[in-house]
Design a protein around this motif. Structure first.
Motif, PDB file in Angstrom:
ATOM      1  N   LYS A 131     -26.891  -7.050  40.887  1.00 37.00           N
ATOM      2  CA  LYS A 131     -27.712  -8.051  40.229  1.00 37.00           C
ATOM      3  C   LYS A 131     -28.423  -8.890  41.287  1.00 37.00           C
ATOM      4  CE  LYS A 131     -25.076  -8.860  35.945  1.00 37.00           C
ATOM      5  NZ  LYS A 131     -24.440  -9.927  35.120  1.00 37.00           N
ATOM      6  N   ILE A 132     -29.723  -9.092  41.087  1.00 46.00           N
ATOM      7  CA  ILE A 132     -30.466 -10.013  41.944  1.00 46.00           C
ATOM      8  C   ILE A 132     -31.308 -10.898  41.033  1.00 46.00           C
ATOM      9  CG2 ILE A 132     -30.551  -8.375  43.862  1.00 46.00           C
ATOM     10  CD1 ILE A 132     -33.488  -7.875  43.171  1.00 46.00           C
ATOM     11  N   PRO A 133     -31.757 -12.065  41.505  1.00 50.93           N
ATOM     12  CA  PRO A 133     -32.608 -12.919  40.675  1.00 50.93           C
ATOM     13  C   PRO A 133     -33.829 -12.162  40.170  1.00 50.93           C
ATOM     14  CG  PRO A 133     -31.883 -14.110  42.615  1.00 50.93           C
ATOM     15  CD  PRO A 133     -31.453 -12.683  42.799  1.00 50.93           C
ATOM     16  N   CYS A 134     -34.206 -12.436  38.922  1.00 51.01           N
ATOM     17  CA  CYS A 134     -35.288 -11.672  38.304  1.00 51.01           C
ATOM     18  C   CYS A 134     -36.606 -11.832  39.058  1.00 51.01           C
ATOM     19  CB  CYS A 134     -35.450 -12.086  36.843  1.00 51.01           C
ATOM     20  SG  CYS A 134     -35.684 -13.856  36.587  1.00 51.01           S
ATOM     21  N   GLU A 182     -28.479  -2.706  37.779  1.00 54.54           N
ATOM     22  CA  GLU A 182     -27.131  -3.028  37.330  1.00 54.54           C
ATOM     23  C   GLU A 182     -26.397  -1.783  36.852  1.00 54.54           C
ATOM     24  OE1 GLU A 182     -24.808  -5.955  34.160  1.00 54.54           O
ATOM     25  OE2 GLU A 182     -26.948  -6.229  34.559  1.00 54.54           O
ATOM     26  N   GLY A 183     -27.109  -0.894  36.163  1.00 55.07           N
ATOM     27  CA  GLY A 183     -26.473   0.299  35.626  1.00 55.07           C
ATOM     28  C   GLY A 183     -26.100   1.312  36.682  1.00 55.07           C
ATOM     29  N   PHE A 184     -27.031   1.635  37.568  1.00 51.19           N
ATOM     30  CA  PHE A 184     -26.786   2.665  38.578  1.00 51.19           C
ATOM     31  C   PHE A 184     -26.046   2.121  39.803  1.00 51.19           C
ATOM     32  CE2 PHE A 184     -30.415   5.069  36.598  1.00 51.19           C
ATOM     33  CZ  PHE A 184     -29.701   6.221  36.323  1.00 51.19           C
ATOM     34  N   PRO A 201     -33.864 -14.325  30.317  1.00 48.83           N
ATOM     35  CA  PRO A 201     -33.557 -13.161  29.493  1.00 48.83           C
ATOM     36  C   PRO A 201     -33.829 -11.827  30.174  1.00 48.83           C
ATOM     37  CG  PRO A 201     -35.749 -13.933  28.978  1.00 48.83           C
ATOM     38  CD  PRO A 201     -35.216 -14.836  30.069  1.00 48.83           C
ATOM     39  N   PHE A 202     -34.096 -11.838  31.478  1.00 49.28           N
ATOM     40  CA  PHE A 202     -34.497 -10.602  32.127  1.00 49.28           C
ATOM     41  C   PHE A 202     -33.322  -9.749  32.580  1.00 49.28           C
ATOM     42  CE2 PHE A 202     -38.185 -13.311  32.397  1.00 49.28           C
ATOM     43  CZ  PHE A 202     -39.175 -12.452  31.974  1.00 49.28           C
ATOM     44  N   CYS A 203     -32.135 -10.274  32.538  1.00 52.71           N
ATOM     45  CA  CYS A 203     -30.953  -9.476  32.842  1.00 52.71           C
ATOM     46  C   CYS A 203     -30.202  -9.265  31.521  1.00 52.71           C
ATOM     47  CB  CYS A 203     -30.065 -10.193  33.854  1.00 52.71           C
ATOM     48  SG  CYS A 203     -28.784  -9.126  34.524  1.00 52.71           S
ATOM     49  N   GLN A 255     -25.863   3.094  32.776  1.00 49.83           N
ATOM     50  CA  GLN A 255     -24.409   2.955  32.854  1.00 49.83           C
ATOM     51  C   GLN A 255     -23.713   4.248  32.445  1.00 49.83           C
ATOM     52  OE1 GLN A 255     -24.096  -0.361  30.177  1.00 49.83           O
ATOM     53  NE2 GLN A 255     -24.034  -1.890  31.826  1.00 49.83           N
ATOM     54  N   ALA A 256     -24.229   4.903  31.425  1.00 47.96           N
ATOM     55  CA  ALA A 256     -23.640   6.165  30.981  1.00 47.96           C
ATOM     56  C   ALA A 256     -23.774   7.241  32.052  1.00 47.96           C
ATOM     57  CB  ALA A 256     -24.307   6.622  29.680  1.00 47.96           C
TER      58      ALA A 256
END
Length: 440
Positions: free
Chosen positions: A343-346, A337-339, A11-13, A98-99
């Protein structure tokens, strides 16, 4: 055979658990509130980390209950900002990172990302020191050994790979309730003067007439809201699946706001309890120079007359240090992920953050010894305070933009309150920097 995950895992992503918890539109209100409860709780743990303990204990020891109103004002400011964060996430279905990526140029985004990452590392330093100090006080482990053992919390993250987001929320609830129960029992043991406690929530001029009180008030105000919490909340609130009609959005906003207000009210009570404990156990008995967490721990037994008080203090400190392990990891995933659209493993994310945080923690404990932990904790809060405006500015601007938020854009009162908080934090930072440079 056990294998390390090679992808970012729930659940970390948050993007992997987006909309995974449906919010029913029908049924009893209490059941719908239970469904929406959780994101506010994850955010609230940032308001009771070991860094906050340091300022609350010193404030209570030196000035009694006089700065309780600052704790209240800071918590109210946090409620406003976290409400803006959840509104952005629910209405736009974008988190703050993301915004920002969608609106700003790449150099600006890289700057905002670096500032937020610095805030996470500073927060992690406080977590490392708090965990190490708790292990030292409870089990007699050396501080250096405790700092090294704190690195193993990456195993906790690994153990939750593939689990649901509600499991993380349940663990956080357990840790927060542990902290709350520990302080409730301690307050019963010390027997505070409740009339003096109530009087402490009334604004007074102590912070104006006493320079040290002013600096403590600035520390409480400026470091109350973790900058990365604003990014975090706008993302994890999207784990709830809310309808897109105006009525459904309004209903979802109302329920999520309630979750946030209740959770941050709990954080307010815990911070007020820490300051009240210090005011009652130390200030009222003439111990006005208690500035280190470990000094507070050792003084509780002889002053209160019960070994239970200090043991509960140590357990609560350990829970406070560990609770942010989860939120820091999730916030890091949100930022990358936003900036950066990365994605990398948590477990890798957690390991990198903790490895960086261990450096100043090790060096600080080695250089300053046990007596320097308090100064290191305060320093981590200074870093957080300086990063906060960089998260507040885009959040307030975007949630006030009708082209982005539509009818859910900030109204005049909410917008005015948000900008007033921004100004207060900015002034607090200026005063803090001036004091550090001995300009005031």
């Amino acid at each position: 055979m056990f294998r390390l995950p090679t992808t970012a895992t729930a659940p970390f992503c948050p993007s992997e658990v987006h909309g995974s918890i449906p919010l029913p539109t029908q049924g009893p209100l209490w059941r719908r509130l239970l469904k929406v409860a959780g994101p506010g709780l994850l955010v609230s743990v940032g308001y009771m980390d070991p860094g906050n303990w340091a300022t609350d204990i010193e404030a209570g020891s030196r000035f009694g209950h006089a700065l309780l109103w600052v704790v209240l004002a800071s918590s109210l400011a946090a409620m406003v900002l976290q409400t803006l964060s959840l509104r952005l996430g629910i209405v736009t279905q974008m988190d703050l990172a993301q915004a920002c990526r969608a609106r700003y140029r790449r150099p600006v985004n890289l700057t905002l990302w670096l500032m937020a990452e610095l805030a996470i590392i500073a927060c992690d330093v406080a977590e490392v020191l708090g965990t190490a100090l708790a292990l030292h006080l409870l089990f007699g482990m050396s501080l250096m050994g405790g700092v090294g053992l704190a690195a193993l919390d990456t195993l906790i993250v690994l153990g939750l790979k593939g689990r649901g987001f509600r499991q993380v929320e349940a663990i956080i609830l357990g840790l927060v309730m542990t902290i709350g129960v520990c302080f409730a029992v301690q307050l019963v043991l010390v027997g505070p003067d409740w009339a003096a406690v109530m009087q402490g929530f009334v604004p007074n001029g102590v912070a104006v007439h006493d320079r040290h009180a002013l600096l403590l008030a600035i520390g409480i105000l400026g470091a109350t809201v973790m900058p990365h919490n604003l990014y975090l909340h706008s993302s994890i609130v999207q784990t709830r699946r809310i309808g897109r009609s105006p009525a459904a959005l309004q209903d979802g906003l109302r329920l999520c706001t309630f979750d946030t207000l209740v959770s941050l009210s709990l954080a307010l009570l815990i911070n007020a309890a820490i300051l009240t404990l210090a005011a009652t156990a130390f200030h009222a008995r003439g111990h006005t120079e208690v500035t280190e967490i470990q000094d507070a721990y050792h003084l509780l037994d002889p002053l209160v007359g019960s070994a239970l008080a200090s043991m509960l203090f140590g357990i609560a400190l350990l829970a406070a240090g560990q609770s942010s392990t989860f939120t820091g990891t999730i916030a890091g995933q949100v930022l990358m992920e936003g900036f950066l659209q990365l994605k990398i493993p948590c477990w890798q994310r957690r390991l990198v953050t903790r490895a960086i945080a261990l450096v100043p923690a090790f060096v600080g404990v080695w250089w300053l010894g046990e007596g320097g932990v308090g100064r290191l904790l305060v320093a981590s809060q200074v870093v957080l305070s300086l990063q906060l405006p960089f998260a507040m500015w885009p959040l307030i601007r975007m949630t006030s933009d009708r082209s982005l938020m539509g009818v859910f854009a900030n109204g005049p009162w909410l917008r005015g309150a948000a900008w007033a908080i921004f100004g207060a934090v900015g002034l607090a930072n200026v005063a803090l920097l001036a004091s550090l440079l001995d300009l005031v």
